[in-house]
Design an enzyme around this catalytic site. Structure first.
Site, PDB file in Angstrom:
ATOM      1  N   PRO A  38       0.798  -1.183   0.000  1.00 60.65           N
ATOM      2  CA  PRO A  38       0.000   0.000   0.000  1.00 60.65           C
ATOM      3  C   PRO A  38       0.833   1.234   0.000  1.00 60.65           C
ATOM      4  O   PRO A  38       1.448   1.552   0.966  1.00 60.65           O
ATOM      5  CB  PRO A  38      -0.652  -0.069   1.378  1.00 60.65           C
ATOM      6  CG  PRO A  38       0.422  -0.691   2.219  1.00 60.65           C
ATOM      7  CD  PRO A  38       1.329  -1.432   1.327  1.00 60.65           C
ATOM      8  N   GLU A  39       0.936   1.930  -1.014  1.00 61.78           N
ATOM      9  CA  GLU A  39       1.029   3.366  -0.945  1.00 61.78           C
ATOM     10  C   GLU A  39      -0.172   3.739  -1.771  1.00 61.78           C
ATOM     11  O   GLU A  39      -0.792   2.876  -2.391  1.00 61.78           O
ATOM     12  CB  GLU A  39       2.342   3.884  -1.531  1.00 61.78           C
ATOM     13  CG  GLU A  39       3.531   3.550  -0.659  1.00 61.78           C
ATOM     14  CD  GLU A  39       4.342   4.768  -0.241  1.00 61.78           C
ATOM     15  OE1 GLU A  39       3.964   5.898  -0.580  1.00 61.78           O
ATOM     16  OE2 GLU A  39       5.344   4.573   0.436  1.00 61.78           O
TER      17      GLU A  39
END
Length: 291
Positions: free
Chosen positions: A2-3
């Site tokens: 996750p970014e």
DNA sequence: ATGGTGACCTGACCGC
DNA sequence: TGCGGTCAGGTCACCA
């Protein structure tokens, strides 16, 4: 994984499932970072109508026309989570913690697997659909304290400047800590914080209240540009089905300083250094990013 | 108030 | 080959 670009890419990848009906849900463990609702299987018979994103959270909106009911699921991928689609011959992996079975109008089945080795993610019911159109309305534990979206027009150098100087003495915390603070601006994780600070030639430890409006403008411009570029690249890798195995995201793109401590600065050739800020590695060029 | 740290977990990698 | 240490894309709770 996750970014923000990864989450956005995941959101896009779910669009083929919109309009499809859930025909089963399997929960293979009781908890991630939070308990996984034990009644997820009540989604059976519901149709996925919409997938939205707020910060790094995905919101999956379902409804059931027959019962005039709707449900919304809040999903966060943590550090290592992914939502992967397979056909119904897929063998469950040990880190596939939740499997949603979908069926389209032709009867074709797709398995949507929540896969998360480190189990830092979150899957919970969201109370209602208020956040479909109104990002700020939900007094939800996870969503209520979030700052502005980085790609929103309202996120500007002046926005940061106002945030910093609203208080008499200004905010003196390091600029990298500030831009990674989800209450200030969401979706800027460790990788893109390091990259955008490098491009803006700002030392990660610079006290926020030592920066000029021009520097903040430049930093914001780089944050936006790098996130947009990463989203486009994430979207392009999506065309082939390799996105399914989670190595394709930002590891494929060229990172200038993140993870390169000890290597040469791509701009000036100086040795890149690493400083720990808030427990996170922060790589920078001591020459290009003077304190 | 706010900054710093620990906690949540597994897996990959490095050096011995 | 095996083992221990370290580190990893996030976020919240807690303590000083």
């Amino acid at each position: 994984m996750p970014e923000l670009p990864e989450v956005e890419t995941t959101k896009t990848s779910l669009s083929p499932l919109i309009g499809q009906t859930v025909n089963f849900v399997q929960r293979h463990r009781p908890n991630l970072r939070e308990p996984i609702p034990s009644d997820l299987d009540t989604l059976t018979g519901f149709v996925l109508r919409l997938v939205t994103r707020r910060a790094k959270y995905l919101l999956l909106h379902f409804d059931n026309v027959k019962d005039n009911a709707n449900k919304t699921l809040l999903v966060h991928l943590g550090m290592s989570g992914s939502l992967l689609q397979y056909d119904d011959t897929h063998q469950k992996d040990k880190h596939d913690h939740i499997i949603f079975g979908f069926t389209d109008a032709q009867g074709t089945k797709t398995l949507l697997c929540y896969h998360d080795p480190r189990r830092f993610g979150i899957v919970v019911w969201a109370d209602n659909d208020a956040f479909i159109d109104n990002k700020d309305s939900m007094a939800d534990k996870y969503l209520s304290r979030l700052g502005i979206e980085p790609l929103d027009d309202g996120f500007t150098g002046d926005y940061l400047y106002q945030y910093i100087y609203r208080r008499a003495k200004g905010v003196s915390k390091p600029i990298k800590t500030l831009i990674m603070d989800q209450a200030v601006v969401v979706g800027v994780g460790n990788i893109y914080a390091a990259e955008s600070l490098f491009l803006a030639k700002i030392h990660p430890c610079s006290p926020a209240n030592h920066l000029s409006l021009a520097q903040l403008d430049l930093l914001v411009a780089h944050i936006k540009a790098i996130l947009q570029q990463a989203i486009i690249q994430g979207g392009s890798t999506l065309k082939d089905f390799k996105v399914a195995d989670n190595k394709t995201g930002y590891f494929q793109q060229t990172l200038l300083v993140y993870g390169r401590a000890g290597e040469m600065c791509p701009t000036c050739g100086a040795v890149l250094e690493n400083v720990k800020l808030g427990g996170r590695a922060s790589v920078y060029c001591p020459k290009c990013q003077p304190l």
